[in-house]
Write a protein that holds these residues in place. Structure first.
Motif, PDB file in Angstrom:
ATOM      1  N   GLU A  93       0.826  -1.215   0.000  1.00 30.68           N
ATOM      2  CA  GLU A  93       0.000   0.000   0.000  1.00 30.68           C
ATOM      3  C   GLU A  93       0.854   1.257   0.000  1.00 30.68           C
ATOM      4  OE1 GLU A  93      -1.147  -2.628   1.950  1.00 30.68           O
ATOM      5  OE2 GLU A  93      -2.765  -3.017   0.523  1.00 30.68           O
ATOM      6  N   GLU A 145       0.866   4.199  -2.651  1.00 30.88           N
ATOM      7  CA  GLU A 145       0.745   5.605  -2.224  1.00 30.88           C
ATOM      8  C   GLU A 145       1.824   6.460  -2.858  1.00 30.88           C
ATOM      9  OE1 GLU A 145       2.168   8.192   1.419  1.00 30.88           O
ATOM     10  OE2 GLU A 145       1.019   6.448   2.090  1.00 30.88           O
ATOM     11  N   ASP A 175      -4.522   7.342   4.813  1.00 27.38           N
ATOM     12  CA  ASP A 175      -3.550   7.206   3.738  1.00 27.38           C
ATOM     13  C   ASP A 175      -3.204   8.551   3.115  1.00 27.38           C
ATOM     14  OD1 ASP A 175      -3.238   4.543   4.087  1.00 27.38           O
ATOM     15  OD2 ASP A 175      -4.564   3.921   2.475  1.00 27.38           O
ATOM     16  N   LYS A 201      -5.586   0.384  -1.396  1.00 27.30           N
ATOM     17  CA  LYS A 201      -5.295  -1.028  -1.140  1.00 27.30           C
ATOM     18  C   LYS A 201      -4.607  -1.609  -2.367  1.00 27.30           C
ATOM     19  CE  LYS A 201      -6.971  -1.499   2.977  1.00 27.30           C
ATOM     20  NZ  LYS A 201      -6.092  -1.797   4.127  1.00 27.30           N
ATOM     21  N   ALA A 202      -3.524  -2.330  -2.134  1.00 29.20           N
ATOM     22  CA  ALA A 202      -2.825  -2.992  -3.238  1.00 29.20           C
ATOM     23  C   ALA A 202      -3.264  -4.438  -3.382  1.00 29.20           C
ATOM     24  CB  ALA A 202      -1.312  -2.926  -3.023  1.00 29.20           C
ATOM     25  N   ALA A 225      -7.749   0.936  -5.828  1.00 29.61           N
ATOM     26  CA  ALA A 225      -7.077  -0.358  -5.761  1.00 29.61           C
ATOM     27  C   ALA A 225      -6.899  -0.871  -7.185  1.00 29.61           C
ATOM     28  CB  ALA A 225      -7.888  -1.355  -4.939  1.00 29.61           C
TER      29      ALA A 225
END
Length: 528
Positions: free
Chosen positions: A369, A373, A408, A424-425, A484
């Motif tokens: 994540e 970012e 985030d 979210k990855a 994501a």
């Protein structure tokens, strides 16, 4: 399995520990079956000192220093034979993937017992209704896990979905009950035979563990369903309703904004020393990011691998810099003696963490994540031109204390409206409600407005604390943006988002799968 090697060197022992901890960021250290450290809330350092492998761990509760003399691999865990100063014989520590130490048999028995208690409590509390179909069996197709007991309350042609979670479960599982509850209600409505209407959802949580669920429930669409919250005392088997519309004041905190440029200048000498240890050809890949007015981090694709803290000396009023290195929860003070160790770590890190790196490498997979970012920070203006990429804050401590204390990304759109971004990855069932946590608190801080000095316009808490300098923050509620990779958006995310209150203006953005090399939007969905 036997030892990692017949006569392992301190370097080999340290490498084995570092690789395991990088692979398992939620690992725990046990002694005699008891959790000493949960690595989600603790820090550690592994060093080679005069031919010894030294492991140090610390948290708010305790500190531990041991010399590791042997590492034995077990299924999913490591057994560490360690020596403590003054101890006559080695002592064993266990390094395990998570802090949940219940055996499957114990865990299943506790859940069966809870189901019986819940059924009895519901039967007594709702006379005239019939409990039906209660179970906790795994149903992967519909995202239902065994930690939650789900069933129905039937009364004539009406029905309600019910979901409960026991006190033996972890705080994260308890806080996740509303996500599963919404999915269960949606499932019941889709699979009814038409003779009954499922009007609402009853959520049951342990006594004293209701606040997170209550705050979230208040921002659901109550025209779409009758949501009710209860606590269950498993000893007395008493159900108590919770008024989720009156949860008291939110426990939010917002630190004052600081000057990033000034922080970098204060820490310049330490930054330069750390950069000198990075391979020359890779130094342009380092991101220097101030964390506070006295601390600066060095990052590679979002992963914090070294830090400079500028503070007062312990023996005088003079300011001095403390330098540490290590990826993830690892944190080792830099000294002249361990500079070669830092160089080696940095070489491994820069050889592993790049877009074409091996996905099996722990250093490549660590904190995806944060990698996502860093890509969004660099390319936000081009990706979403309606947002102010020049006024972008990450890791803002705007929430109550707990595991989710940092949002985030926070920015403004071109109209001055706050935008809360949650990234979210990988697939995350709980993404919508976790993002809602941030939205709730950012909304409250924005609504906390006071007249500024010499300014007739009331200023939000963000403006009073120095955020978004030169911009006017709109009084409108913030927007919520979830992002994501397209194939990593959990199928359950959209059904949960559809139950959000209309006041929560959300947008779901699906990114290209190869976002590490090319950041593009595949599709986007919104509620308005």
């Amino acid at each position: 399995m036997g030892p990692v090697s017949d006569v392992p060197s301190a370097t080999q022992l340290a490498r084995t520990l570092e690789d395991y901890l990088a692979e398992h960021p939620a690992a725990a250290i046990l002694e005699d079956g008891r959790v000493l450290f949960d690595l989600r809330n603790a820090r550690y350092t592994v060093t080679e000192n005069h031919g010894r492998c030294v492991l140090q761990l610390w948290s708010e509760e305790r500190n531990l220093i041991r010399t590791v003399v042997e590492v034995r691999e077990r299924v999913g865990s490591l057994r560490l034979m360690t020596r403590r100063m003054g101890a006559p014989r080695p002592q064993a520590l266990e390094l395990v993937p998570t802090s949940d130490r219940r055996t499957p048999t114990t865990r299943d028995a506790a859940r069966r017992t809870y189901q019986k208690i819940l059924e009895r409590a519901l039967t007594r509390a709702f006379i005239g209704s019939r409990v039906d179909g209660f179970r906790s069996a795994m149903d992967l197709e519909h995202s239902f896990g065994p930690a939650y007991v789900r069933g129905r309350l039937l009364r004539g042609t009406t029905a309600e979905a019910v979901i409960g979670v026991g006190s033996a479960e972890s705080a994260a599982i308890i806080d996740g009950v509303l996500t599963l509850g919404i999915l269960w209600l949606d499932y019941c409505r889709q699979h009814t035979d038409g003779r009954r209407h499922f009007g609402g959802l009853k959520v049951v949580v342990p006594a004293g563990a209701w606040r997170t669920t209550a705050e979230r429930m208040a921002w659901l669409n109550h025209a779409a369903a009758d949501f009710q919250l209860f606590t269950l005392d498993e000893r007395s088997e008493e159900l108590t309703p919770v008024d989720f519309r009156d949860t008291g004041n939110l426990e939010s905190r917002l630190v004052h904004a600081f000057s990033p440029q000034s922080a970098v200048e204060r820490c310049r000498q330490g930054i330069d020393r750390l950069l000198s240890l990075v391979p020359v050809a890779a130094r342009h890949r380092v991101e220097v990011r101030p964390r506070s007015s006295s601390e600066v981090s060095l990052l590679l694709h979002g992963l914090d691998f070294a830090r400079v803290h500028n503070g007062a000396s312990a023996h005088s009023f003079a300011m001095q810099s403390e330098l540490v290195f290590g990826a993830g929860a690892c944190e080792t003070p830099l000294t002249d003696d361990n500079e070669p160790l830092a160089r080696e770590l940095f070489e491994r890190l820069f050889a592993s963490r790049h877009p074409e790196g091996l996905r099996t490498d722990p250093l490549f997979r660590l904190q995806p994540e944060r990698w996502l970012e860093s890509r969004l920070r660099a390319g936000l203006r081009e990706l979403i031109p309606s947002l102010r990429g020049d006024l972008l804050y990450s890791q803002v401590p705007a929430l109550s204390s707990g595991d989710r204390g940092l949002l985030d990304l926070l920015t403004l759109d071109r109209t001055g409206r706050l935008v809360v971004m949650e990234l979210k990855a990988e697939e995350d069932l709980h993404l919508p409600l976790q993002a809602l946590d941030y939205w709730i608190r950012v909304r409250a801080l924005n609504a906390d407005r006071q007249a500024g000095p010499g300014d007739a316009r009331p200023l939000s808490a963000f403006e009073r604390q120095g955020y978004f300098a030169g911009a006017e923050v709109s009084e409108l509620p913030p927007r919520l943006l979830l992002a994501a990779p397209a194939l990593r958006i959990h199928p359950a995310n959209e059904p949960v988002l559809r139950y959000f209150a209309r006041e929560v203006e959300w947008e779901l953005i699906a990114l290209s799968e190869h976002w590490r090399t090319e950041l593009q939007i595949v599709f986007r969905k919104r509620n308005s």
